[in-house]
Write a protein that holds these residues in place. Structure first.
Motif: not given
Length: 463
Positions: A358-373
């Motif tokens: 849930x680090x925002x620098x790795x996963x922006x909007x970390x609470x949002x489900x985005x498989x495209x990451x």
């Protein structure tokens, strides 16, 4: 020498917060100290240093057995459940030998052999549900996962002993299904047998019944061991160490209960989270269905497991809702520096999977489900580590991912489902893991027909 970023909240308050709401505890602490902080929690000694910066996690995991060691003593909190000879608690050469013995059962052809079983079990369990009647998804995924692990570990899929295991094992874990009932694992003063109506008394009662089954199964297998059987119990019984000694009954029991409980509980929660996430996002669901439809009416299980978007969905599910909150604790062996902080030997480090994911620098909007990451970027083993890392990485990772993909694909291919409660599902402590607090309440709204099949039927000439 001062420890890094010590949380100032009174120790007892921290411990109670950690037991009752581990996610809230970690998130609050990380708001103050994003990369590393020292906590006063229960379960790993009085003081532990949480680490969630990928650079620090890489330093820890690449120096396993050198600067940082996963000492089994720090995992003693689990001993009442899994025993003193569990691979979780063993150290050094004993741990390495047991791990090497178990690994072949969870890879390659052995896992592929279970593909049809997983698909058939999923269809069987869901076909028994009435339409438009709410059910808890986690109850169903637990049923599927438990039956798969009983086949894997014992080779059992029917019979009286199979039914006894299937009845008792969920009871053992349900004793600690909430933070309140889990608390006795963290405070030894609460580990008192006050009868079967008390949490610890019920735990001991169910554990004894399971142990009797396990020891009976071990004794029977020793008497008539079939060299053709490839289940884990048969493999362990046939094992001899360097001096020709067999594993004792207690050693066998501890390995078996570890594999069963860690194998089915965690996978059941991961699959329930997957169903929740997919049905929270209609566009994700439609995109997944389009991908599944490209495989035809009777897809090969291995083709399903290679689907990129399905893989991304599973990874994103495990990122947002890692079933295990942290990797195995490591103990500092020599004076080291980590993220600019000096650490003395004996310091306990806890690489936090949840906070890293849930680090925002790795996963922006970390609470949002985005498989495209996971389509757009490949994350390192120190940025995405749902199964831990280093020499203590989860043995059952391959089977868990294989099962998760096949179950989700089978359910989505055959059924239209909907979430009953649109309020966000929250992660809640379930013993030593995180599970959906409400169990993911869903409903079947109808059977699904693959779009291409529907088109073929409507365009087929009438004879």
């Amino acid at each position: 020498m001062p420890l890094p970023n010590l949380i100032k909240t009174p120790s007892l308050v921290q411990k109670l917060h950690w037991v009752s709401d581990p996610v809230g505890y970690m998130e609050n602490a990380a708001q103050q100290y994003p990369d590393i902080f020292t906590a006063k929690i229960i379960g790993f000694g009085d003081t532990v240093v949480f680490v969630n910066h990928p650079q620090a996690i890489q330093e820890i995991l690449t120096n396993d057995r050198k600067k940082f060691v996963a000492v089994g003593e720090t995992n003693r909190i689990t001993q009442p459940l899994i025993g003193e000879y569990s691979v979780v608690i063993l150290e050094g050469n004993s741990h390495k030998r047991q791990r090497q013995l178990l690994m072949p059962s969870f890879h390659g052809e052995r896992i592929q052999a279970y593909s049809r079983l997983i698909c058939n079990l999923t269809e069987q369990v869901f076909s028994q549900l009435p339409q438009d009647k709410p059910f808890l998804a986690r109850n169903l995924t637990q049923e599927i996962s438990l039956r798969v692990i009983l086949k894997t570990v014992f080779g059992l899929c029917e019979g009286e002993r199979f039914q006894q295991f299937k009845h008792l094992l969920p009871l053992l874990m349900d004793v600690f299904r909430s933070p309140l009932t889990s608390i006795s694992f963290f405070f030894s003063s609460l580990q008192k047998d006050l009868g079967v109506w008390s949490p610890w008394g019920k735990f001991l009662h169910v554990r004894q019944a399971i142990d009797e089954l396990l020891y009976s199964e071990i004794a029977e297998r020793r008497q008539k061991l079939d060299p053709e059987c490839m289940d884990i119990l048969s493999l362990l019984i046939s094992y001899r160490d360097e001096v020709g000694e067999q594993m004792t009954d207690q050693e066998l029991r501890d390995q078996l209960i570890t594999l069963i409980l860690t194998g089915y509980e965690t996978t059941a929660s991961a699959m329930a989270w997957g169903l929740y996430c997919i049905h929270q996002k209609p566009l994700v669901r439609e995109k997944l269905l389009q991908e599944l439809d490209t495989l035809g009416d009777s897809p090969d299980p291995m083709s399903i497991c290679r689907l990129p978007y399905l893989t991304a969905i599973c990874n994103e599910t495990l990122r947002i809702y890692p079933v295990v909150m942290f990797s195995f604790p490591r103990v500092v062996q020599e004076p080291v520096e980590l993220l600019g902080h000096s650490l003395e030997p004996g310091t306990v480090l806890l690489p936090s999977i949840y906070l890293t994911h849930h680090r925002e620098d790795l996963y922006p909007q970390s609470k949002d489900f985005q498989p495209e990451r996971f389509i757009e970027r490949q994350f390192s083993p120190y940025e995405f580590l749902p199964f831990g890392g280093g020499v203590r990485r989860c043995i059952g990772e391959a089977l868990a991912m294989f099962q998760m993909k096949l179950v989700l694909a089978t359910v989505l291919s055959h059924y239209h489902l909907a979430l009953v409660d649109r309020r966000p599902e929250q992660p809640q402590r379930r013993g030593f893991t995180l599970a959906p607090a409400s169990g993911v309440k869903m409903v079947i709204t109808g059977r699904r027909v693959r779009q291409e099949s529907l088109i073929n039927m409507t365009t087929k000439p009438i004879s």
